[in-house]
Design a protein around this motif. Sequence first.
Motif, PDB file in Angstrom:
ATOM      1  N   VAL A  26       0.825  -1.212   0.000  1.00 22.62           N
ATOM      2  CA  VAL A  26       0.000   0.000   0.000  1.00 22.62           C
ATOM      3  C   VAL A  26       0.857   1.259   0.000  1.00 22.62           C
ATOM      4  O   VAL A  26       0.559   2.232  -0.688  1.00 22.62           O
ATOM      5  CB  VAL A  26      -0.960   0.009   1.221  1.00 22.62           C
ATOM      6  N   THR A  27       1.936   1.266   0.798  1.00 16.57           N
ATOM      7  CA  THR A  27       2.807   2.442   0.894  1.00 16.57           C
ATOM      8  C   THR A  27       4.244   2.038   0.567  1.00 16.57           C
ATOM      9  O   THR A  27       5.079   1.916   1.457  1.00 16.57           O
ATOM     10  CB  THR A  27       2.756   3.050   2.313  1.00 16.57           C
ATOM     11  N   PRO A  28       4.541   1.817  -0.710  1.00 14.29           N
ATOM     12  CA  PRO A  28       5.882   1.349  -1.078  1.00 14.29           C
ATOM     13  C   PRO A  28       6.944   2.415  -0.868  1.00 14.29           C
ATOM     14  O   PRO A  28       6.659   3.611  -0.875  1.00 14.29           O
ATOM     15  CB  PRO A  28       5.731   1.023  -2.575  1.00 14.29           C
ATOM     16  N   GLY A  29       8.162   1.937  -0.677  1.00 14.03           N
ATOM     17  CA  GLY A  29       9.303   2.840  -0.614  1.00 14.03           C
ATOM     18  C   GLY A  29       9.719   3.293   0.765  1.00 14.03           C
ATOM     19  O   GLY A  29      10.741   3.946   0.904  1.00 14.03           O
ATOM     20  N   THR A  30       8.959   2.947   1.806  1.00 12.86           N
ATOM     21  CA  THR A  30       9.363   3.376   3.142  1.00 12.86           C
ATOM     22  C   THR A  30      10.581   2.591   3.629  1.00 12.86           C
ATOM     23  O   THR A  30      11.405   3.107   4.358  1.00 12.86           O
ATOM     24  CB  THR A  30       8.219   3.199   4.159  1.00 12.86           C
ATOM     25  N   GLY A  31      10.655   1.324   3.250  1.00 10.07           N
ATOM     26  CA  GLY A  31      11.772   0.479   3.674  1.00 10.07           C
ATOM     27  C   GLY A  31      11.498  -0.235   4.982  1.00 10.07           C
ATOM     28  O   GLY A  31      11.874  -1.393   5.149  1.00 10.07           O
ATOM     29  N   LEU A  32      10.831   0.439   5.928  1.00  7.13           N
ATOM     30  CA  LEU A  32      10.568  -0.166   7.237  1.00  7.13           C
ATOM     31  C   LEU A  32       9.601  -1.333   7.129  1.00  7.13           C
ATOM     32  O   LEU A  32       9.827  -2.399   7.715  1.00  7.13           O
ATOM     33  CB  LEU A  32      10.016   0.889   8.196  1.00  7.13           C
ATOM     34  N   PHE A  33       8.510  -1.138   6.402  1.00 10.35           N
ATOM     35  CA  PHE A  33       7.532  -2.213   6.243  1.00 10.35           C
ATOM     36  C   PHE A  33       8.154  -3.416   5.531  1.00 10.35           C
ATOM     37  O   PHE A  33       7.919  -4.561   5.895  1.00 10.35           O
ATOM     38  CB  PHE A  33       6.301  -1.734   5.462  1.00 10.35           C
ATOM     39  N   GLU A  34       8.959  -3.136   4.517  1.00 10.14           N
ATOM     40  CA  GLU A  34       9.573  -4.219   3.749  1.00 10.14           C
ATOM     41  C   GLU A  34      10.528  -5.040   4.609  1.00 10.14           C
ATOM     42  O   GLU A  34      10.492  -6.279   4.585  1.00 10.14           O
ATOM     43  CB  GLU A  34      10.323  -3.651   2.538  1.00 10.14           C
ATOM     44  N   ILE A  35      11.375  -4.358   5.380  1.00 12.45           N
ATOM     45  CA  ILE A  35      12.342  -5.053   6.240  1.00 12.45           C
ATOM     46  C   ILE A  35      11.621  -5.861   7.313  1.00 12.45           C
ATOM     47  O   ILE A  35      11.952  -7.024   7.571  1.00 12.45           O
ATOM     48  CB  ILE A  35      13.325  -4.042   6.876  1.00 12.45           C
ATOM     49  N   GLY A  36      10.618  -5.241   7.945  1.00 11.10           N
ATOM     50  CA  GLY A  36       9.833  -5.949   8.965  1.00 11.10           C
ATOM     51  C   GLY A  36       9.128  -7.158   8.412  1.00 11.10           C
ATOM     52  O   GLY A  36       9.088  -8.220   9.048  1.00 11.10           O
ATOM     53  N   ALA A  37       8.572  -7.025   7.207  1.00 12.06           N
ATOM     54  CA  ALA A  37       7.864  -8.148   6.582  1.00 12.06           C
ATOM     55  C   ALA A  37       8.812  -9.311   6.299  1.00 12.06           C
ATOM     56  O   ALA A  37       8.499 -10.469   6.590  1.00 12.06           O
ATOM     57  CB  ALA A  37       7.191  -7.687   5.291  1.00 12.06           C
ATOM     58  N   VAL A  38       9.975  -8.999   5.741  1.00 11.83           N
ATOM     59  CA  VAL A  38      10.951 -10.058   5.433  1.00 11.83           C
ATOM     60  C   VAL A  38      11.398 -10.762   6.717  1.00 11.83           C
ATOM     61  O   VAL A  38      11.474 -12.000   6.764  1.00 11.83           O
ATOM     62  CB  VAL A  38      12.172  -9.471   4.675  1.00 11.83           C
ATOM     63  N   PHE A  39      11.662  -9.994   7.768  1.00 20.74           N
ATOM     64  CA  PHE A  39      12.112 -10.572   9.035  1.00 20.74           C
ATOM     65  C   PHE A  39      11.038 -11.495   9.626  1.00 20.74           C
ATOM     66  O   PHE A  39      11.314 -12.638   9.991  1.00 20.74           O
ATOM     67  CB  PHE A  39      12.454  -9.443  10.014  1.00 20.74           C
ATOM     68  N   CYS A  40       9.804 -10.994   9.717  1.00 14.18           N
ATOM     69  CA  CYS A  40       8.713 -11.802  10.298  1.00 14.18           C
ATOM     70  C   CYS A  40       8.397 -13.020   9.449  1.00 14.18           C
ATOM     71  O   CYS A  40       8.163 -14.109   9.984  1.00 14.18           O
ATOM     72  CB  CYS A  40       7.452 -10.948  10.464  1.00 14.18           C
ATOM     73  N   LEU A  41       8.383 -12.855   8.132  1.00 15.83           N
ATOM     74  CA  LEU A  41       8.065 -13.994   7.262  1.00 15.83           C
ATOM     75  C   LEU A  41       9.180 -15.037   7.278  1.00 15.83           C
ATOM     76  O   LEU A  41       8.915 -16.234   7.130  1.00 15.83           O
ATOM     77  CB  LEU A  41       7.790 -13.513   5.838  1.00 15.83           C
ATOM     78  N   ALA A  42      10.417 -14.603   7.491  1.00 18.86           N
ATOM     79  CA  ALA A  42      11.518 -15.565   7.627  1.00 18.86           C
ATOM     80  C   ALA A  42      11.336 -16.396   8.896  1.00 18.86           C
ATOM     81  O   ALA A  42      11.515 -17.620   8.880  1.00 18.86           O
ATOM     82  CB  ALA A  42      12.850 -14.843   7.645  1.00 18.86           C
ATOM     83  N   LEU A  43      10.965 -15.739  10.005  1.00 15.64           N
ATOM     84  CA  LEU A  43      10.710 -16.469  11.249  1.00 15.64           C
ATOM     85  C   LEU A  43       9.503 -17.395  11.098  1.00 15.64           C
ATOM     86  O   LEU A  43       9.515 -18.536  11.568  1.00 15.64           O
ATOM     87  CB  LEU A  43      10.473 -15.486  12.404  1.00 15.64           C
ATOM     88  N   ALA A  44       8.451 -16.890  10.439  1.00 15.45           N
ATOM     89  CA  ALA A  44       7.261 -17.719  10.206  1.00 15.45           C
ATOM     90  C   ALA A  44       7.597 -18.900   9.293  1.00 15.45           C
ATOM     91  O   ALA A  44       7.085 -20.009   9.481  1.00 15.45           O
ATOM     92  CB  ALA A  44       6.137 -16.887   9.606  1.00 15.45           C
ATOM     93  N   GLY A  45       8.480 -18.679   8.330  1.00 15.99           N
ATOM     94  CA  GLY A  45       8.899 -19.761   7.442  1.00 15.99           C
ATOM     95  C   GLY A  45       9.624 -20.863   8.196  1.00 15.99           C
ATOM     96  O   GLY A  45       9.441 -22.055   7.905  1.00 15.99           O
ATOM     97  N   TYR A  46      10.415 -20.459   9.177  1.00 21.64           N
ATOM     98  CA  TYR A  46      11.089 -21.450  10.025  1.00 21.64           C
ATOM     99  C   TYR A  46      10.060 -22.295  10.762  1.00 21.64           C
ATOM    100  O   TYR A  46      10.194 -23.527  10.852  1.00 21.64           O
ATOM    101  CB  TYR A  46      12.015 -20.727  11.010  1.00 21.64           C
ATOM    102  N   ALA A  47       9.029 -21.650  11.289  1.00 20.88           N
ATOM    103  CA  ALA A  47       7.978 -22.385  12.002  1.00 20.88           C
ATOM    104  C   ALA A  47       7.207 -23.298  11.060  1.00 20.88           C
ATOM    105  O   ALA A  47       6.910 -24.444  11.401  1.00 20.88           O
ATOM    106  CB  ALA A  47       7.030 -21.393  12.679  1.00 20.88           C
ATOM    107  N   VAL A  48       6.885 -22.793   9.870  1.00 20.46           N
ATOM    108  CA  VAL A  48       6.151 -23.612   8.889  1.00 20.46           C
ATOM    109  C   VAL A  48       6.969 -24.838   8.510  1.00 20.46           C
ATOM    110  O   VAL A  48       6.437 -25.950   8.375  1.00 20.46           O
ATOM    111  CB  VAL A  48       5.801 -22.770   7.634  1.00 20.46           C
ATOM    112  N   TYR A  49       8.279 -24.652   8.371  1.00 16.35           N
ATOM    113  CA  TYR A  49       9.158 -25.761   7.992  1.00 16.35           C
ATOM    114  C   TYR A  49       9.192 -26.846   9.070  1.00 16.35           C
ATOM    115  O   TYR A  49       9.273 -28.039   8.758  1.00 16.35           O
ATOM    116  CB  TYR A  49      10.572 -25.219   7.736  1.00 16.35           C
ATOM    117  N   ASN A  50       9.110 -26.427  10.328  1.00 15.31           N
ATOM    118  CA  ASN A  50       9.250 -27.382  11.433  1.00 15.31           C
ATOM    119  C   ASN A  50       7.941 -27.865  12.035  1.00 15.31           C
ATOM    120  O   ASN A  50       7.936 -28.823  12.802  1.00 15.31           O
ATOM    121  CB  ASN A  50      10.110 -26.770  12.543  1.00 15.31           C
ATOM    122  N   LEU A  51       6.850 -27.204  11.730  1.00 14.84           N
ATOM    123  CA  LEU A  51       5.547 -27.603  12.271  1.00 14.84           C
ATOM    124  C   LEU A  51       4.698 -28.253  11.196  1.00 14.84           C
ATOM    125  O   LEU A  51       4.923 -28.061   9.999  1.00 14.84           O
ATOM    126  CB  LEU A  51       4.799 -26.382  12.834  1.00 14.84           C
TER     127      LEU A  51
END
Length: 198
Positions: A26-51
């Motif tokens: 929705v609000t591209p270019g801020t950088g903060l949302f993108e970094i936060g999304a990648v970090f959280c989705l990486a952690l969620a991906g770890y959980a998906v892989y192991n659960l």
Amino acid sequence: MEFLLEPNVAYLILLSGVLLGLMAIVTPGTGLFEIGAVFCLALAGYAVYNLSFNWWALIILVLSIVPFIHAIQKPKRELYLGFSILLLVIGSVFMFAVDGWKPAVNPFIALVTSGLLSVFLWIVVRKTVQAAGVRPVHDLAALNGLSGEARSIVHEEGSVFVAGEMWSAKSEHDIPVGSSIRVVRREGFILVVEKIVS
């Protein structure tokens, strides 16, 4: 990292990542949302892989992006936004499974979090799309052709009063103080003007 394998924690991290990802769209270019999304989705991906998880829920979660993107392109597409939120809620609640398909997430956590997420997305996305469609208060292109008054000698530089405001201006020829002027064009925030000959 063991706490990430708790389904409720994994669910909250996944929802946070998806929310940040949608806000980045929705609000591209801020950088903060993108970094936060990648970090959280990486952690969620770890959980998906192991659960244990439902493939169909993951597909529904990914598909929720399609109506979301369609909804933010123009105002008055609330139906698509609502459908996207519904897919997002269903996909995330049923992502982590027990006994094959049952959600492993605490129903109370799922209800409260999904409700808050839905309300937040509904309000913020609609307001963002509406704001993007509003014409700017200062439509600088509308200044072309308007007339005003020279408040200083105008040549290489000077000041003019146009549309109720003072503007920096320049002209090809000297324009005396108090002369009537017309805006020829705009160069950034500087108006190129000419003297109105009576």
